[in-house]
Design a protein around this motif. Structure first.
Motif, short mmCIF file in Angstrom:
data_model
loop_
_atom_site.label_atom_id
_atom_site.label_comp_id
_atom_site.label_asym_id
_atom_site.label_seq_id
_atom_site.Cartn_x
_atom_site.Cartn_y
_atom_site.Cartn_z
N MET A 152 8.32 11.34 10.57
CA MET A 152 7.59 10.30 9.84
C MET A 152 6.16 10.74 9.57
N LEU A 153 5.55 11.36 10.58
CA LEU A 153 4.17 11.81 10.42
C LEU A 153 4.07 12.90 9.36
N ALA A 154 5.01 13.85 9.42
CA ALA A 154 5.00 14.95 8.45
C ALA A 154 5.17 14.40 7.02
N THR A 155 6.11 13.48 6.87
CA THR A 155 6.35 12.87 5.54
C THR A 155 5.13 12.11 5.07
N SER A 156 4.54 11.33 5.99
CA SER A 156 3.40 10.50 5.58
C SER A 156 2.20 11.37 5.23
N LEU A 157 2.06 12.53 5.87
CA LEU A 157 0.96 13.43 5.54
C LEU A 157 1.13 13.98 4.12
N VAL A 158 2.35 14.34 3.80
CA VAL A 158 2.64 14.85 2.44
C VAL A 158 2.36 13.75 1.41
N VAL A 159 2.86 12.56 1.71
CA VAL A 159 2.67 11.43 0.78
C VAL A 159 1.18 11.08 0.66
N PHE A 160 0.46 11.20 1.77
CA PHE A 160 -0.98 10.91 1.75
C PHE A 160 -1.71 11.87 0.83
N VAL A 161 -1.36 13.15 0.92
CA VAL A 161 -2.01 14.14 0.05
C VAL A 161 -1.73 13.82 -1.42
N LEU A 162 -0.47 13.48 -1.71
CA LEU A 162 -0.10 13.14 -3.10
C LEU A 162 -0.82 11.88 -3.57
N ALA A 163 -0.87 10.89 -2.68
CA ALA A 163 -1.52 9.61 -3.04
C ALA A 163 -3.02 9.81 -3.26
N PHE A 164 -3.62 10.67 -2.44
CA PHE A 164 -5.06 10.93 -2.59
C PHE A 164 -5.34 11.67 -3.89
N LYS A 165 -4.46 12.62 -4.21
CA LYS A 165 -4.62 13.35 -5.49
C LYS A 165 -4.50 12.39 -6.66
N ASN A 166 -3.53 11.49 -6.57
CA ASN A 166 -3.33 10.49 -7.62
C ASN A 166 -4.56 9.60 -7.75
N PHE A 167 -5.12 9.19 -6.61
CA PHE A 167 -6.33 8.37 -6.64
C PHE A 167 -7.47 9.12 -7.33
N PHE A 168 -7.59 10.39 -7.02
CA PHE A 168 -8.65 11.20 -7.60
C PHE A 168 -8.51 11.28 -9.11
N VAL A 169 -7.27 11.48 -9.56
CA VAL A 169 -7.01 11.56 -11.01
C VAL A 169 -7.32 10.23 -11.68
N GLN A 170 -6.86 9.14 -11.07
CA GLN A 170 -7.08 7.80 -11.65
C GLN A 170 -8.56 7.45 -11.66
N ALA A 171 -9.26 7.81 -10.58
CA ALA A 171 -10.70 7.52 -10.49
C ALA A 171 -11.48 8.30 -11.54
N ASN A 172 -11.00 9.51 -11.83
CA ASN A 172 -11.63 10.32 -12.86
C ASN A 172 -11.40 9.72 -14.25
N LEU A 173 -10.17 9.30 -14.48
CA LEU A 173 -9.80 8.72 -15.79
C LEU A 173 -10.54 7.42 -16.06
N SER A 174 -10.68 6.60 -15.02
CA SER A 174 -11.31 5.29 -15.21
C SER A 174 -12.83 5.38 -15.27
N GLY A 175 -13.39 6.53 -14.88
CA GLY A 175 -14.84 6.71 -14.90
C GLY A 175 -15.51 6.30 -13.59
N PHE A 176 -14.68 5.96 -12.60
CA PHE A 176 -15.23 5.50 -11.33
C PHE A 176 -16.09 6.58 -10.67
N LEU A 177 -15.60 7.80 -10.68
CA LEU A 177 -16.34 8.89 -10.02
C LEU A 177 -17.68 9.16 -10.72
N LEU A 178 -17.65 9.10 -12.05
CA LEU A 178 -18.90 9.30 -12.82
C LEU A 178 -19.90 8.20 -12.47
N LEU A 179 -19.42 6.96 -12.42
CA LEU A 179 -20.31 5.84 -12.11
C LEU A 179 -20.83 5.95 -10.67
N LEU A 180 -19.97 6.40 -9.79
CA LEU A 180 -20.39 6.56 -8.39
C LEU A 180 -21.46 7.64 -8.26
N HIS A 181 -21.30 8.68 -9.07
CA HIS A 181 -22.25 9.79 -9.06
C HIS A 181 -23.66 9.34 -9.47
#
Lengths: 152, 125
Positions: free
Chosen positions: B37-66
């Motif tokens: 479960m831990l191994a699976t959740s770590l993999v899913v966490f990495v994917l989810a974090f990458k997805n968040f990063f992409v979405q935050a970039n697209l929405s302009g959140f990261l630029l606004l945060l900067h």
């Protein structure tokens, strides 16, 4: 002593934790509703303004024109400048949506550590804007920052 | 014929050993389960974090945060607009997903550590 024991009891603690949790959820929900309403109001005004100024056709409201996946952010935006008219900058964001940015006398325009004027902005510049919405679906800019072009 | 002298404590020792082995087996099974479960959740966490990063970039959140780093003084005078712009551009679904996966990862790792300690305790005793 009995009161002290009652307060420390598990049931009381659980009840208190549930109440606090419910309160946090309500606050977060209210904040979400507020932000959602702001976006919806701005998107509606944007749609009204777009039809009036650009399309020239019958006003059908945002439901007929916008894809339903996005509502616009009224307090901030980023995009590429496609037109500059007097004190209005028109930008196009990554989804291809055009937005009007109104530049006032007190709008701060910056690039790196340099303060710029409106005349220093050019077509194809990429900018980030912070501002507040007006009743025409435009953003009254408070801060405009010119950013490097994103990598292709 | 000599009578076999059974040690009175032999029965108790055998039962105790059986119980020990049973407990060890249970703990090992749970260890493997929560390890997976831990191994699976770590993999899913990495994917989810990458997805968040992409979405935050697209929405302009990261630029606004900067902007909080580059234009702090100006932003502090228009804090209400800035906070709202961040709230509006935040990719809430991605954030919720990352949060949920992170909680699950922490839960799995806590359980894993708990069972590891139980096995260690069992072996010492």
């Amino acid at each position: 002593m009995e009161l002290e024991q009652a307060v420390k009891s598990k049931k009381i603690k659980l009840g208190a934790a549930l109440l606090i949790g419910a309160l946090i959820l309500i606050i977060v929900f209210a904040a979400g509703v507020f932000v959602g309403l702001e976006k919806a109001k701005f998107s509606y005004r944007w749609g009204e303004n777009y039809f009036r100024n650009f399309a020239g056709g019958p006003r059908g409201g945002p439901g007929q024109f916008f894809p339903d996946r996005n509502y616009f952010n009224p307090h901030g935006s980023d995009g590429q400048i496609i037109k500059i008219e007097a004190t209005t900058i028109i930008i196009k964001d990554e989804t291809g949506t055009e937005k009007n940015i109104i530049v006032a006398a007190d709008t701060a325009i910056r690039k790196d550590r340099i303060d710029l004027k409106l005349d220093d902005l050019k077509i194809n510049d990429n900018i980030v804007v912070i501002g507040s919405p007006d009743d025409k679906g435009q953003i009254q800019a408070k801060l405009i920052r010119v950013i490097p072009s994103p990598l292709p | 014929m000599h009578k076999l002298k059974t040690q009175p404590e032999l029965y108790a020792r055998i039962i105790s050993q059986i119980k020990y082995e049973q407990q060890l087996l249970k703990l090992r099974t749970k260890l493997i389960l929560f390890g997976l479960m831990l191994a699976t959740s770590l993999v899913v966490f990495v994917l989810a974090f990458k997805n968040f990063f992409v979405q935050a970039n697209l929405s302009g959140f990261l630029l606004l945060l900067h902007l909080s780093a580059t234009d702090f003084k100006i932003i502090s005078t228009h804090l209400f607009d800035y906070v709202l712009s961040l709230a509006e551009s935040l990719p809430v679904v991605s954030v919720a997903l990352v949060g949920a996966v992170l909680l699950f990862t922490l839960f799995s790792s806590a359980k894993l550590i708990n069972y590891l300690l139980k096995i260690k305790h069992l072996r010492i005793n």
